[in-house]
Design a protein around this motif. Sequence first.
Motif, short mmCIF file in Angstrom:
data_model
loop_
_atom_site.label_atom_id
_atom_site.label_comp_id
_atom_site.label_asym_id
_atom_site.label_seq_id
_atom_site.Cartn_x
_atom_site.Cartn_y
_atom_site.Cartn_z
N GLY A 160 37.76 -30.01 116.40
CA GLY A 160 36.33 -30.20 116.17
C GLY A 160 35.77 -31.46 116.79
N VAL A 161 34.73 -31.99 116.14
CA VAL A 161 34.07 -33.21 116.58
C VAL A 161 34.20 -34.24 115.46
CG1 VAL A 161 31.86 -34.27 117.22
CG2 VAL A 161 32.44 -32.00 118.08
N TYR A 162 34.59 -35.44 115.83
CA TYR A 162 34.76 -36.52 114.86
C TYR A 162 33.82 -37.66 115.19
CZ TYR A 162 38.76 -34.28 112.78
OH TYR A 162 39.56 -33.39 112.10
N VAL A 163 33.34 -38.31 114.14
CA VAL A 163 32.51 -39.50 114.28
C VAL A 163 33.30 -40.66 113.68
CG1 VAL A 163 30.30 -40.57 113.77
CG2 VAL A 163 30.44 -38.07 113.98
N TYR A 164 33.43 -41.70 114.46
CA TYR A 164 34.20 -42.87 114.02
C TYR A 164 33.29 -44.07 113.83
CZ TYR A 164 38.07 -40.01 115.61
OH TYR A 164 38.96 -38.99 115.78
N ASP A 165 33.52 -44.79 112.75
CA ASP A 165 32.81 -46.02 112.46
C ASP A 165 33.59 -47.16 113.10
OD1 ASP A 165 31.87 -48.41 111.31
OD2 ASP A 165 31.44 -47.44 109.39
N VAL A 166 32.93 -47.88 114.01
CA VAL A 166 33.58 -49.00 114.70
C VAL A 166 32.91 -50.33 114.34
CG1 VAL A 166 34.55 -47.63 116.58
CG2 VAL A 166 32.25 -48.58 116.81
N VAL A 186 31.04 -43.82 117.15
CA VAL A 186 31.50 -43.16 118.37
C VAL A 186 31.72 -41.69 118.02
CG1 VAL A 186 33.39 -42.97 120.04
CG2 VAL A 186 32.61 -45.24 119.28
N PHE A 187 31.14 -40.79 118.81
CA PHE A 187 31.30 -39.35 118.64
C PHE A 187 32.32 -38.87 119.67
CE2 PHE A 187 27.24 -40.23 116.86
CZ PHE A 187 26.98 -39.26 115.92
N ALA A 188 33.28 -38.06 119.22
CA ALA A 188 34.34 -37.58 120.13
C ALA A 188 34.69 -36.13 119.82
CB ALA A 188 35.59 -38.44 119.98
N THR A 189 34.76 -35.32 120.88
CA THR A 189 35.28 -33.97 120.69
C THR A 189 36.81 -34.06 120.65
OG1 THR A 189 35.36 -33.47 123.06
CG2 THR A 189 33.33 -32.89 121.89
N GLN A 190 37.40 -33.17 119.83
CA GLN A 190 38.86 -33.16 119.66
C GLN A 190 39.40 -31.73 119.87
OE1 GLN A 190 40.95 -35.70 119.03
NE2 GLN A 190 39.62 -37.35 118.39
N HIS A 191 38.80 -31.02 120.83
CA HIS A 191 39.17 -29.63 121.12
C HIS A 191 39.12 -28.78 119.84
CE1 HIS A 191 39.96 -29.92 125.39
NE2 HIS A 191 40.64 -31.03 125.18
N THR A 192 40.20 -28.07 119.50
CA THR A 192 40.15 -27.17 118.35
C THR A 192 40.09 -27.89 117.01
OG1 THR A 192 42.56 -26.95 118.32
CG2 THR A 192 41.32 -25.26 119.53
N GLY A 249 37.58 -15.01 122.64
CA GLY A 249 37.40 -15.04 124.08
C GLY A 249 38.46 -15.86 124.78
N PRO A 250 38.43 -15.83 126.13
CA PRO A 250 39.49 -16.47 126.91
C PRO A 250 39.52 -17.99 126.81
CG PRO A 250 37.74 -15.66 128.34
CD PRO A 250 37.44 -15.15 126.96
N LEU A 251 38.43 -18.64 126.41
CA LEU A 251 38.40 -20.10 126.34
C LEU A 251 38.45 -20.63 124.90
CD1 LEU A 251 35.67 -20.80 129.05
CD2 LEU A 251 38.16 -20.81 129.31
N ALA A 252 38.65 -19.73 123.94
CA ALA A 252 38.59 -20.12 122.52
C ALA A 252 39.57 -21.23 122.17
CB ALA A 252 38.84 -18.90 121.64
N ASP A 253 40.72 -21.28 122.81
CA ASP A 253 41.72 -22.30 122.48
C ASP A 253 41.33 -23.70 122.96
OD1 ASP A 253 43.32 -20.61 121.09
OD2 ASP A 253 44.85 -20.41 122.61
N LEU A 254 40.21 -23.80 123.69
CA LEU A 254 39.73 -25.12 124.10
C LEU A 254 38.93 -25.78 122.98
CD1 LEU A 254 38.60 -24.47 127.77
CD2 LEU A 254 40.68 -25.59 126.97
N GLY A 255 38.30 -24.98 122.12
CA GLY A 255 37.53 -25.54 121.01
C GLY A 255 36.30 -26.28 121.46
N CYS A 256 36.01 -27.40 120.79
CA CYS A 256 34.82 -28.20 121.06
C CYS A 256 35.07 -29.10 122.27
CB CYS A 256 34.46 -29.03 119.84
SG CYS A 256 34.05 -28.02 118.40
N VAL A 257 34.25 -28.94 123.30
CA VAL A 257 34.52 -29.64 124.55
C VAL A 257 33.44 -30.62 124.98
CG1 VAL A 257 36.09 -27.89 125.45
CG2 VAL A 257 33.65 -27.68 125.91
N ASP A 258 32.27 -30.58 124.35
CA ASP A 258 31.22 -31.51 124.73
C ASP A 258 30.36 -31.82 123.52
OD1 ASP A 258 29.72 -33.18 126.31
OD2 ASP A 258 28.71 -31.59 127.41
N VAL A 259 29.82 -33.04 123.46
CA VAL A 259 28.95 -33.44 122.35
C VAL A 259 27.84 -34.34 122.89
CG1 VAL A 259 30.42 -35.40 121.69
CG2 VAL A 259 28.85 -34.40 120.01
#
Length: 133
Positions: free
Chosen positions: A75-81, A67-73, A100-110
């Motif tokens: 990053g992106v994590y991959v979990y073994d299920v 499972v791939f999941a964005t975790q905002h600032t 920039g103005p949205l930098a605190d959102l980090g990674c938002v889509d994968v």
Amino acid sequence: MADEPVPSIPQTEPQHIWLFDTRQVSNPVSISTFPVVSGPLGVPHGKVGPHNLFEPRPGLWQSDDYVFATQHTAGVYVYDVTDPYRPTEAACFVSTPGTGPLADLGCVDVTVNSEGVVFITDAGNGLRVCEFI
């Protein structure tokens, strides 16, 4: 299912990703939670917590084990299920702090293509491309 970090949940409370057994669609049962991330290398800025879970679609990455999941600032994590009762962290990508103005959102889509190339929308840095092997 993911707890989205929102203003009504204090950032001191962890947000979770939940795994449900849906063999009986009318009665989904929560069977585990994923490891909670603490933030980007200990940097206490921006949002931290799950935002987007990659949903496999025809022509894209297909796996019952990851499972791939964005975790905002954080990053992106991959979990073994492979063991659905005990998800584990398999990999992660932590982006550099953005600007920039949205930098605190980090990674938002994968999105992950069929070859395992991972495309990440990073609100502070633009498009990031990695490979999951």
